[in-house]
Motif scaffolding. Structure first.
Motif, PDB file in Angstrom:
ATOM      1  N   LEU A  24       0.825  -1.211   0.000  1.00  0.00           N
ATOM      2  CA  LEU A  24       0.000   0.000   0.000  1.00  0.00           C
ATOM      3  C   LEU A  24       0.860   1.262   0.000  1.00  0.00           C
ATOM      4  O   LEU A  24       0.500   2.259  -0.629  1.00  0.00           O
ATOM      5  N   LEU A  25       2.002   1.233   0.672  1.00  0.00           N
ATOM      6  CA  LEU A  25       2.883   2.401   0.667  1.00  0.00           C
ATOM      7  C   LEU A  25       3.533   2.598  -0.706  1.00  0.00           C
ATOM      8  O   LEU A  25       3.736   3.733  -1.145  1.00  0.00           O
ATOM      9  N   ARG A  28       0.814   4.183  -2.696  1.00  0.00           N
ATOM     10  CA  ARG A  28       0.728   5.601  -2.285  1.00  0.00           C
ATOM     11  C   ARG A  28       1.817   6.418  -2.970  1.00  0.00           C
ATOM     12  O   ARG A  28       1.552   7.474  -3.543  1.00  0.00           O
ATOM     13  N   ASP A  29       3.066   5.922  -2.924  1.00  0.00           N
ATOM     14  CA  ASP A  29       4.175   6.651  -3.534  1.00  0.00           C
ATOM     15  C   ASP A  29       4.012   6.759  -5.042  1.00  0.00           C
ATOM     16  O   ASP A  29       4.356   7.785  -5.638  1.00  0.00           O
ATOM     17  N   ASP A  32       1.968   9.515  -5.782  1.00  0.00           N
ATOM     18  CA  ASP A  32       2.705  10.757  -5.534  1.00  0.00           C
ATOM     19  C   ASP A  32       3.779  11.018  -6.585  1.00  0.00           C
ATOM     20  O   ASP A  32       4.554  11.965  -6.458  1.00  0.00           O
ATOM     21  N   PHE A  88      -7.097   4.586  -6.027  1.00  0.00           N
ATOM     22  CA  PHE A  88      -7.032   5.950  -5.480  1.00  0.00           C
ATOM     23  C   PHE A  88      -8.046   6.193  -4.364  1.00  0.00           C
ATOM     24  O   PHE A  88      -7.676   6.706  -3.303  1.00  0.00           O
ATOM     25  N   VAL A  91      -6.735   4.667  -1.107  1.00  0.00           N
ATOM     26  CA  VAL A  91      -5.623   5.426  -0.518  1.00  0.00           C
ATOM     27  C   VAL A  91      -6.156   6.701   0.145  1.00  0.00           C
ATOM     28  O   VAL A  91      -5.756   7.045   1.254  1.00  0.00           O
ATOM     29  N   ARG A  95      -6.038   7.696   4.089  1.00  0.00           N
ATOM     30  CA  ARG A  95      -5.488   8.996   4.478  1.00  0.00           C
ATOM     31  C   ARG A  95      -6.478   9.747   5.359  1.00  0.00           C
ATOM     32  O   ARG A  95      -6.124  10.268   6.413  1.00  0.00           O
TER      33      ARG A  95
END
Length: 156
Positions: A24-25, A28-29, A32, A88, A91, A95
């Motif tokens: 998941l990270l 996320r990245d 980004d 999306f 995530v 958040r």
């Protein structure tokens, strides 16, 4: 054994694919703008072997794909597929839950905003077909071996 009990559950199946912290990270990245192996590694601080394993698993799951680097170098970029882009809302929901429950009001944290307006993204909420926000108590899960009452042909 426990896996069999969850074989018809979309939540369990999704967690089998992308449910660990590192995956998941990475996702996320990727949202980004991170594309390169070395940038994922630097940002996440994980070992090369673990990152390589997670990137391969995300590719196997159809969440990421590798393509030639946009700058023409010998490197490859990792990019989200359409299936990956569909993560999306997940995530954003994670958040927003974290913002609402895991930070003191004065504690610094990152913020997600709309590029064109600079405004915060509105809270995500499950909605019915007319757009009305729903609570968990207003929904139910129908398992494949259950016949909903509206489809009960024995009533008469």
């Amino acid at each position: 054994m426990h896996h069999d009990l969850n074989r018809t559950c979309p939540v369990a199946r999704a967690l089998d694919r992308i449910g660990d912290r590192w995956s998941l990270l990475i996702v996320r990245d990727a949202f980004d703008g991170v594309r390169r192996f070395s940038d994922f590694q630097r940002g996440l601080g994980m070992s090369r072997s673990m990152l390589s394993q997670r990137l391969q698993a995300l590719q196997d799951a159809g969440v990421l794909t590798q393509q030639a680097a946009a700058d023409g170098s010998r490197y490859h970029d990792y990019v989200l597929t359409a299936q990956g882009q569909a993560l999306f809302p997940l995530v954003v929901a994670l958040r927003q839950w974290g913002e609402g429950h895991l930070f003191d009001p004065s504690e610094p944290r990152s913020h997600l905003q709309v590029i064109s307006t600079g405004q915060a993204v509105a809270p995500l909420l499950p909605r019915d077909a007319e757009g009305r926000a729903l609570t968990a108590a207003e929904t139910e899960v129908i398992k494949p071996d259950q016949v909903p009452l509206s489809g009960d042909l024995t009533r008469g």
